[in-house]
Write an enzyme that holds these catalytic residues in place. Structure first.
Site, PDB file in Angstrom:
ATOM      1  N   CYS A  57       0.810  -1.218   0.000  1.00 42.27           N
ATOM      2  CA  CYS A  57       0.000   0.000   0.000  1.00 42.27           C
ATOM      3  C   CYS A  57       0.844   1.269   0.000  1.00 42.27           C
ATOM      4  O   CYS A  57       0.552   2.229  -0.724  1.00 42.27           O
ATOM      5  CB  CYS A  57      -0.957  -0.002   1.197  1.00 42.27           C
ATOM      6  SG  CYS A  57      -0.152  -0.353   2.779  1.00 42.27           S
TER       7      CYS A  57
ATOM      8  N   HIS B 223      -3.116   6.652   4.148  1.00 41.69           N
ATOM      9  CA  HIS B 223      -1.672   6.729   4.378  1.00 41.69           C
ATOM     10  C   HIS B 223      -1.142   8.068   3.853  1.00 41.69           C
ATOM     11  O   HIS B 223      -1.533   8.522   2.779  1.00 41.69           O
ATOM     12  CB  HIS B 223      -0.941   5.607   3.626  1.00 41.69           C
ATOM     13  CG  HIS B 223      -1.111   4.246   4.240  1.00 41.69           C
ATOM     14  ND1 HIS B 223      -1.815   4.013   5.386  1.00 41.69           N
ATOM     15  CD2 HIS B 223      -0.639   3.026   3.828  1.00 41.69           C
ATOM     16  CE1 HIS B 223      -1.768   2.709   5.672  1.00 41.69           C
ATOM     17  NE2 HIS B 223      -1.068   2.107   4.732  1.00 41.69           N
TER      18      HIS B 223
END
Length: 340
Positions: A130, A243
């Site tokens: 990710c 994120h």
């Protein structure tokens, strides 16, 4: 004519997102199967306006299915992905199991779509980590213009990267802060995550880095250019989804911040929001549920000859996992299978 698609791990966070995104993007599906472990057998999941009952992964026959999007851990993937691939079903795997296999393409469609043709060696395509996925979408167009020599990145990674257990631990510990009699010692993380940051994701390696940091190095080299030098510090933060990354880039050639801003604005998968004023940037709360990777704080680094700093934010359950897998499925369908 559409595709017969399997979602493996349909009851997890990423599996749910895969189903949502397939429906949102109107992926050409003729038939879809939602698979889960035996303990979740019969659990209902949503696919657009339809409700699917999960089937048993252990007994499922992949013969005749076009592609399977895997959203389970490496242990289960190691057992079931080869079965699916052998049955002629192309596997798009979200785990780390095949990312570093030279016979398995590691793909971010905006960055290296041509790699999809390498799927046939094992009938498997890997989805990157990710933290890597959002970063390389930003790096590639800049690399094409000025050639990246070195990257220094610090990540601020949400607890959803650890699955439902990570989300629950942050929620429970946050509530316990206001109720001193309710102690919630860390279980998912090595230290308290509520109101804290933890500079430790995945296991430690001999050189002092963590495996998450190593993944960013190895995957960037495989996806973009093996000549790029990269060093990472990966940090878990008390954010539920999204994120963030502070990225410092050193180039072979000079790249002006204004030109960099224009390049990033015109690049696929990116949204530039960069105003030099209070709130003129994107935070993880604002990116949740969005397809884009957001870029802010673009500025020259005057401490080196050809340097640039950027701030990069993305929904890790989407671009970092489910969205990228669906984009790979779209690429596979468009460039190779050509049914839809």
């Amino acid at each position: 004519m559409g595709y017969r698609v399997v979602i493996v791990g349909a009851t997890g966070n990423v599996g749910h997102e895969m189903l949502n995104i397939l429906a949102e993007r109107q992926f050409p599906v003729d038939e879809i199967a939602a698979l889960a472990s035996r303990r979740s057998l019969g659990t209902e999941v949503s696919f657009g306006d339809r409700t699917l009952k999960t089937q048993d992964l252990d007994t499922f026959d992949f013969t005749g299915w076009d592609m399977a999007l895997f959203a389970v851990g490496s242990d289960a993937t190691k057992i079931y992905a080869p079965k699916a691939a052998k049955a002629g079903c192309v596997v798009i795997d979200n785990s780390s199991l095949y990312r570093y296999d030279p016979d398995v393409p590691l793909i971010v469609p905006e960055v290296n779509p041509e790699a999809v043709h390498g799927y046939s060696k094992k009938n498997i395509i890997a989805n990157p980590n990710c933290s890597t996925a959002q970063m390389v979408v930003a790096l590639k167009p800049l690399h094409d213009r000025a050639t990246i020599k070195r990257v220094v990145v610090s990540t601020y990674q949400s607890v959803s990267g650890s699955g439902k257990e990570g989300i629950d631990e942050l929620w429970d510990q946050t509530k316990a802060i206001y109720n001193p009699t309710d102690e919630r010692p860390p279980k998912v993380y090595p230290k308290q995550i509520a109101f804290n940051v933890i500079p430790h994701i995945d296991v430690f390696l001999e050189d002092g880095s963590t495996k998450e940091e190593w993944k960013m190095v190895a995957e960037t080299k495989k996806i973009i250019d093996p000549a790029i030098k990269l060093t990472a510090t990966c940090v878990r933060v008390p954010v539920f989804v999204g994120h963030s990354e502070a990225i410092n880039i050193e180039f072979e050639d000079f790249l002006d911040e204004e030109e960099a801003r224009d390049i990033l604005r015109e690049s696929p998968g990116l949204m530039v929001i960069d105003k030099r004023e209070d709130g003129g940037y994107v935070t993880p709360v604002e990116c949740v549920g969005d397809f884009a990777t957001f870029i802010s704080r673009i500025r020259q680094d005057t401490t080196i000859e050809n340097g640039l700093n950027i701030w990069c934010v993305s929904d890790n359950l989407r671009k970092g996992a489910a969205l990228n897998a669906v984009q790979i499925a779209e690429l596979l369908g468009r460039e190779v299978l050509k049914k839809g």
